[in-house]
Motif scaffolding. Sequence first.
Motif, mmCIF file in Angstrom:
data_model
loop_
_atom_site.group_PDB
_atom_site.id
_atom_site.type_symbol
_atom_site.label_atom_id
_atom_site.label_comp_id
_atom_site.label_asym_id
_atom_site.label_seq_id
_atom_site.Cartn_x
_atom_site.Cartn_y
_atom_site.Cartn_z
ATOM 1 N N TYR A 162 33.313 16.839 55.731
ATOM 2 C CA TYR A 162 33.679 16.022 57.418
ATOM 3 C C TYR A 162 35.427 15.257 56.026
ATOM 4 N N GLU A 163 35.269 14.864 55.047
ATOM 5 C CA GLU A 163 35.938 14.216 54.363
ATOM 6 C C GLU A 163 37.399 15.443 54.260
ATOM 7 N N LEU A 164 36.907 16.111 54.037
ATOM 8 C CA LEU A 164 37.704 17.743 54.354
ATOM 9 C C LEU A 164 38.434 18.051 55.852
ATOM 10 N N SER B 46 44.883 16.579 56.117
ATOM 11 C CA SER B 46 45.913 17.700 56.671
ATOM 12 C C SER B 46 45.577 18.918 56.440
ATOM 13 N N VAL B 47 45.775 19.851 57.117
ATOM 14 C CA VAL B 47 45.972 21.269 57.065
ATOM 15 C C VAL B 47 46.448 21.518 56.065
ATOM 16 N N GLY C 247 42.910 20.849 54.204
ATOM 17 C CA GLY C 247 41.330 20.136 54.794
ATOM 18 C C GLY C 247 41.200 20.839 56.028
ATOM 19 N N ILE C 248 40.733 21.352 56.589
ATOM 20 C CA ILE C 248 39.814 22.755 56.793
ATOM 21 C C ILE C 248 40.482 22.302 58.542
ATOM 22 N N LYS D 60 43.497 21.071 43.175
ATOM 23 C CA LYS D 60 43.172 20.121 43.152
ATOM 24 C C LYS D 60 43.594 19.443 45.289
ATOM 25 N N VAL D 61 42.542 20.006 46.109
ATOM 26 C CA VAL D 61 42.656 19.147 46.853
ATOM 27 C C VAL D 61 42.509 18.054 47.020
ATOM 28 N N SER D 62 43.013 17.051 47.227
ATOM 29 C CA SER D 62 43.104 15.707 47.426
ATOM 30 C C SER D 62 42.269 15.264 48.873
#
Length: 71
Positions: A27-29, A33-34, A38-39, A69-71
């Motif tokens: 849910y965080e992902l 935003s893509v 994000g997914i 890194k994904v933030s």
Amino acid sequence: MNVSDLPEILTAQDIADYLVISRRRVYELFQISVEKGGIRNFDIGNTKRVKKEDLLQWIETQINNKGHKVS
């Protein structure tokens, strides 16, 4: 679980089980935003869903951006 075992439209739980992460993290992902990692997802009522092809594309992007890194 194999990719072929996944349904065409995924729930957060499906994604969590496949990626072996928490549903909360999924849910965080969804909220990121893509463009920032994000997914991609869509709403059905009060729930979020993801097309299988979008999840697979997201995984490929994560692999290709390994140093980011994904933030």
